[in-house]
Scaffold this motif. Structure first.
Motif, PDB file in Angstrom:
ATOM      1  N   THR A  19       0.886  -1.526  -0.338  1.00 38.20           N
ATOM      2  CA  THR A  19      -0.084   0.076  -0.124  1.00 38.20           C
ATOM      3  C   THR A  19       0.873   1.284  -0.168  1.00 38.20           C
ATOM      4  OG1 THR A  19      -2.014  -1.378   0.752  1.00 38.20           O
ATOM      5  CG2 THR A  19      -1.576   0.995   1.376  1.00 38.20           C
ATOM      6  N   THR A  20       2.093   1.321   0.273  1.00 36.35           N
ATOM      7  CA  THR A  20       2.715   2.509   1.059  1.00 36.35           C
ATOM      8  C   THR A  20       3.697   2.532  -0.793  1.00 36.35           C
ATOM      9  OG1 THR A  20       3.100   2.214   2.904  1.00 36.35           O
ATOM     10  CG2 THR A  20       5.123   3.496   1.580  1.00 36.35           C
ATOM     11  N   LEU A 130      10.796   0.199  -4.951  1.00 38.72           N
ATOM     12  CA  LEU A 130      11.163  -1.001  -5.316  1.00 38.72           C
ATOM     13  C   LEU A 130       9.680  -1.530  -3.855  1.00 38.72           C
ATOM     14  CD1 LEU A 130      14.519  -1.079  -5.398  1.00 38.72           C
ATOM     15  CD2 LEU A 130      13.374  -0.943  -6.772  1.00 38.72           C
ATOM     16  N   ASP A 131       9.208  -1.849  -4.326  1.00 37.25           N
ATOM     17  CA  ASP A 131       8.355  -2.635  -3.108  1.00 37.25           C
ATOM     18  C   ASP A 131       8.585  -4.570  -3.380  1.00 37.25           C
ATOM     19  OD1 ASP A 131       6.153  -3.241  -1.834  1.00 37.25           O
ATOM     20  OD2 ASP A 131       5.280  -4.838  -3.569  1.00 37.25           O
ATOM     21  N   CYS A 132       9.579  -4.444  -2.172  1.00 31.41           N
ATOM     22  CA  CYS A 132       9.986  -5.679  -1.966  1.00 31.41           C
ATOM     23  C   CYS A 132       9.670  -6.607  -1.255  1.00 31.41           C
ATOM     24  CB  CYS A 132      11.336  -4.979  -0.378  1.00 31.41           C
ATOM     25  SG  CYS A 132      12.759  -3.948  -0.803  1.00 31.41           S
ATOM     26  N   ILE A 152      10.760   2.260   5.854  1.00 27.67           N
ATOM     27  CA  ILE A 152      10.137   1.256   6.292  1.00 27.67           C
ATOM     28  C   ILE A 152       8.629   1.864   6.707  1.00 27.67           C
ATOM     29  CG2 ILE A 152      10.904  -0.205   8.599  1.00 27.67           C
ATOM     30  CD1 ILE A 152      13.481   0.601   8.200  1.00 27.67           C
ATOM     31  N   PRO A 153       7.423   0.669   6.406  1.00 25.77           N
ATOM     32  CA  PRO A 153       6.569   1.203   7.169  1.00 25.77           C
ATOM     33  C   PRO A 153       5.852   0.402   8.387  1.00 25.77           C
ATOM     34  CG  PRO A 153       6.355  -0.248   5.016  1.00 25.77           C
ATOM     35  CD  PRO A 153       7.705   0.002   5.220  1.00 25.77           C
ATOM     36  N   ALA A 188       4.622   5.246  11.111  1.00 26.30           N
ATOM     37  CA  ALA A 188       4.189   4.635  11.342  1.00 26.30           C
ATOM     38  C   ALA A 188       2.665   4.612  10.493  1.00 26.30           C
ATOM     39  CB  ALA A 188       3.504   5.249  12.655  1.00 26.30           C
ATOM     40  N   THR A 189       2.235   3.362  10.558  1.00 25.22           N
ATOM     41  CA  THR A 189       0.763   3.298   9.977  1.00 25.22           C
ATOM     42  C   THR A 189      -0.616   1.760  10.072  1.00 25.22           C
ATOM     43  OG1 THR A 189       1.341  -0.026   9.086  1.00 25.22           O
ATOM     44  CG2 THR A 189       2.094   2.603   7.357  1.00 25.22           C
ATOM     45  N   MET A 190      -1.944   2.096   9.895  1.00 24.44           N
ATOM     46  CA  MET A 190      -2.611   1.783  10.934  1.00 24.44           C
ATOM     47  C   MET A 190      -2.626   2.247  11.830  1.00 24.44           C
ATOM     48  SD  MET A 190      -2.347  -2.341   9.037  1.00 24.44           S
ATOM     49  CE  MET A 190      -1.473  -1.902   7.235  1.00 24.44           C
ATOM     50  N   TYR A 191      -2.486   3.669  12.268  1.00 27.69           N
ATOM     51  CA  TYR A 191      -2.932   4.543  13.488  1.00 27.69           C
ATOM     52  C   TYR A 191      -4.095   4.121  14.035  1.00 27.69           C
ATOM     53  CZ  TYR A 191      -1.626   7.442  16.833  1.00 27.69           C
ATOM     54  OH  TYR A 191      -1.573   7.729  18.672  1.00 27.69           O
TER      55      TYR A 191
END
Length: 258
Positions: A19-20, A130-132, A152-153, A188-191
């Protein structure tokens, strides 16, 4: 300006990595930047999300790793694609990327393949994302070595901290062999500010990482799920919702680093 290569990675799945990569890429493109997205994850979630389905996609990033370096210039135009309505160039992934570890076992300089392959494309873009994959291996090593910045998400959940520790162990190992240390920033994600556990994890991250944390926080937003179900990014659903505003802010922070 030569493109900045951004590796989006975390060694824990479900933290908002793909998503990021997609949302940040589109946010940068909406700001007028030339953007290339590359799906390196064998799960090919980014590719499917962007409507590049395996049974309909003739060329994938796998070919870059299999080709002789002298063939890269001719190969790139076949790899880069864009579906109708999309504003970023895209290189689809392949489920066979998981086989590269054994396929390239005896190849010299195998950790530098992606960095060398991208060298000839940097002048065409402002940012290459780049989606790792969510685990350490040859693909992840290639992405980190090729990157100018590791993003880094981190889901604001205690289990997500374990994936962060694994990734930092990987970075430390690579930095011992690299002439320039890998630069990284986390966010931070999904907070959910109503959840006490989320606020505690966010406080811990801020204390431990300090200036290595972006100020942007991506809040929970059901529009992400809606967009994914439709094969779209959040900006296609509602460019003014809180999730979209979050990635717009993150794109501004990323662009301001250079």
């Amino acid at each position: 300006m030569s493109a900045r290569v951004l590796a989006i990675a975390n060694q824990k799945g479900g933290v908002g990595k793909t998503t990021t990569a997609l949302s940040l890429g589109v946010a940068l493109a909406r700001a007028g930047r030339r953007v290339l997205l590359v799906d390196l994850d064998p799960h090919i979630c980014a590719s499917v999300h962007m409507r590049f389905f395996p049974d309909e996609t003739r060329h994938t990033v796998l070919e870059l790793f299999q080709a002789d370096p002298g063939d890269w210039d001719a190969l790139w135009p076949r790899l880069v694609a864009r579906q109708e309505g999309q504003i970023c160039d895209f290189v689809p992934g392949s489920i066979r990327m998981s086989e590269l570890e054994s396929d390239l076992r005896d190849r010299r300089g195998k950790g530098l393949i992606l960095k060398d392959a991208l060298a000839g494309r940097r002048g065409l873009y402002d940012f290459i994302l780049l989606d790792c994959p969510p685990h350490m291996g040859l693909i992840m090593a290639n992405a980190l070595v090729a990157s100018d910045l590791l993003i880094i998400p981190i889901q604001t959940d205690f289990l997500a901290l374990h994936g962060l520790m694994l990734l930092f162990d990987t970075v430390r190992t690579l930095n011992k062999a690299l002439p320039v240390p890998i630069r990284y920033r986390a966010f931070a994600t999904m907070y959910d500010r109503r959840a006490r556990a989320c606020t505690r994890v966010l406080d811990m991250l801020t204390q431990k990482l300090g200036s290595a944390m972006f100020e942007t926080i991506i809040s929970m937003d059901t529009r992400f799920r809606e967009a994914s179900a439709l094969g779209k990014v959040i900006y296609d659903i509602d460019p003014y919702c809180k999730g979209a505003r979050g990635y717009t802010a993150l794109a501004e922070e990323v662009a301001a680093l250079w």
